[in-house]
Design an enzyme around this catalytic site. Structure first.
Site, mmCIF file in Angstrom:
data_model
loop_
_atom_site.group_PDB
_atom_site.id
_atom_site.type_symbol
_atom_site.label_atom_id
_atom_site.label_comp_id
_atom_site.label_asym_id
_atom_site.label_seq_id
_atom_site.Cartn_x
_atom_site.Cartn_y
_atom_site.Cartn_z
ATOM 1 N N CYS A 16 30.401 36.360 35.180
ATOM 2 C CA CYS A 16 31.379 36.931 35.946
ATOM 3 C C CYS A 16 32.633 36.900 34.825
ATOM 4 O O CYS A 16 32.296 36.955 33.646
ATOM 5 C CB CYS A 16 31.681 35.921 37.022
ATOM 6 S SG CYS A 16 32.092 34.314 36.791
ATOM 7 N N ASN A 19 33.961 32.506 34.461
ATOM 8 C CA ASN A 19 32.809 31.503 34.666
ATOM 9 C C ASN A 19 33.327 30.088 35.166
ATOM 10 O O ASN A 19 32.639 28.989 34.749
ATOM 11 C CB ASN A 19 31.904 31.268 33.064
ATOM 12 C CG ASN A 19 30.790 30.411 33.091
ATOM 13 O OD1 ASN A 19 30.690 29.650 32.056
ATOM 14 N ND2 ASN A 19 29.885 30.610 34.330
ATOM 15 N N CYS A 21 34.162 30.454 38.899
ATOM 16 C CA CYS A 21 33.972 30.699 40.314
ATOM 17 C C CYS A 21 32.704 31.201 40.664
ATOM 18 O O CYS A 21 31.831 30.432 41.328
ATOM 19 C CB CYS A 21 35.206 31.410 40.787
ATOM 20 S SG CYS A 21 36.628 30.928 40.689
ATOM 21 N N ARG A 22 32.663 32.488 40.365
ATOM 22 C CA ARG A 22 31.143 33.177 41.069
ATOM 23 C C ARG A 22 29.998 32.911 40.256
ATOM 24 O O ARG A 22 28.880 32.657 40.790
ATOM 25 C CB ARG A 22 31.542 34.724 40.941
ATOM 26 C CG ARG A 22 32.676 35.235 42.021
ATOM 27 C CD ARG A 22 32.942 36.403 41.952
ATOM 28 N NE ARG A 22 33.778 36.754 40.563
ATOM 29 C CZ ARG A 22 34.028 37.690 40.172
ATOM 30 N NH1 ARG A 22 33.983 38.831 40.671
ATOM 31 N NH2 ARG A 22 34.856 37.867 38.836
ATOM 32 N N SER A 23 30.116 33.033 38.934
ATOM 33 C CA SER A 23 28.874 32.844 38.139
ATOM 34 C C SER A 23 28.301 31.389 38.115
ATOM 35 O O SER A 23 27.048 30.949 38.234
ATOM 36 C CB SER A 23 28.759 33.244 36.713
ATOM 37 O OG SER A 23 29.866 32.837 36.026
ATOM 38 N N ASP A 131 35.851 38.858 43.759
ATOM 39 C CA ASP A 131 36.685 37.570 42.834
ATOM 40 C C ASP A 131 37.467 36.646 43.942
ATOM 41 O O ASP A 131 38.191 37.455 44.453
ATOM 42 C CB ASP A 131 37.588 38.578 41.832
ATOM 43 C CG ASP A 131 37.821 37.256 40.847
ATOM 44 O OD1 ASP A 131 38.003 36.089 41.304
ATOM 45 O OD2 ASP A 131 38.476 37.590 39.838
HETATM 46 P P1 4NP Z 1 35.487 34.118 38.230
HETATM 47 O O1 4NP Z 1 36.951 34.220 38.703
HETATM 48 O O2 4NP Z 1 35.364 35.266 37.408
HETATM 49 O O3 4NP Z 1 34.434 34.181 39.368
HETATM 50 O O4 4NP Z 1 35.067 33.095 37.572
HETATM 51 C C1 4NP Z 1 37.907 34.241 38.045
HETATM 52 C C2 4NP Z 1 38.317 32.851 37.202
HETATM 53 C C3 4NP Z 1 39.535 32.902 36.256
HETATM 54 C C4 4NP Z 1 40.276 34.284 36.299
HETATM 55 C C5 4NP Z 1 39.782 35.262 37.061
HETATM 56 C C6 4NP Z 1 38.722 35.402 37.845
HETATM 57 N N1 4NP Z 1 41.402 34.226 35.693
HETATM 58 O O5 4NP Z 1 42.096 35.213 35.734
HETATM 59 O O6 4NP Z 1 41.708 33.217 34.826
#
Ligand code: 4NP
Length: 162
Positions: A16, A19, A21-23, A131
């Site tokens: 994702c 790294n 939240c989703r992955s 997201d």
């Molecule tokens: P992820 O979520 O891609 O599912 O881990 C996010 C985590 C952090 C950010 C964006 C999405 N960020 O902008 O810091």
């Protein structure tokens, strides 16, 4: 990295943006689904962005997993590296933005096959896992449902591939 031999388990990297939240949730779901299916897999997750390298998963992601009895507090964020395209058989993006970033990074002749997680779920091909980072905790419940469906579909894909 040494070449993988045919008798090794398939290696799957879930990707994702951050790294956190989703992955990590997809990694936890795939570990659980693979164990339930009795399928040996090498599983890891990474982000295309580098903002959260070395950090544990977002507390909301950790809570959603803990509610299912899975502790992902020991996971740490890392960024996708070019070496991953030789190490993993499948690199699976959670959404289109990250799939595009992976295609841009992918070296010529890489071993890894790239796909979108929900491409492995019949009827959900081409759908992103949204997201949840900027929303409320309920978004993480949707993420868990999506990554669980994706993990089960991925197992079916891997079984079909032999
Ligand atoms: P992820 O979520 O891609 O599912 O881990 C996010 C985590 C952090 C950010 C964006 C999405 N960020 O902008 O810091």
């Amino acid at each position: 990295m040494p070449a993988r031999s045919a008798d090794r388990p398939a290696a799957v990297l879930l990707v994702c943006l951050g790294n956190i939240c989703r992955s990590p949730l997809a990694e936890a779901a795939l570990r659980a689904e693979a164990a339930a299916a009795g399928l040996a897999l090498e599983i890891d997750s990474a982000g295309t962005g580098g903002w959260h390298v070395g950090e544990p998963p977002d507390p909301r992601a950790r809570a959603v997993a803990l509610a299912r009895g899975i502790d992902i507090g020991g996971y740490r964020g890392r960024q996708v590296a070019r070496a991953d395209f030789a190490r993993f058989d499948h690199i699976v993006a959670l959404d289109h933005e990250n799939l595009r970033a992976l295609r841009a990074l992918c070296p010529e002749g890489a071993r890894a096959r790239l796909s979108l997680l929900l491409d492995h779920v019949p009827g959900r091909e081409g759908e992103p896992v949204a997201d949840p980072y900027f929303g409320g905790p309920e978004g993480f419940e949707t993420t868990w449902a999506d990554v669980t469906a994706g993990a089960a579909g991925l197992i079916a894909t891997l079984r079909g591939a032999g």
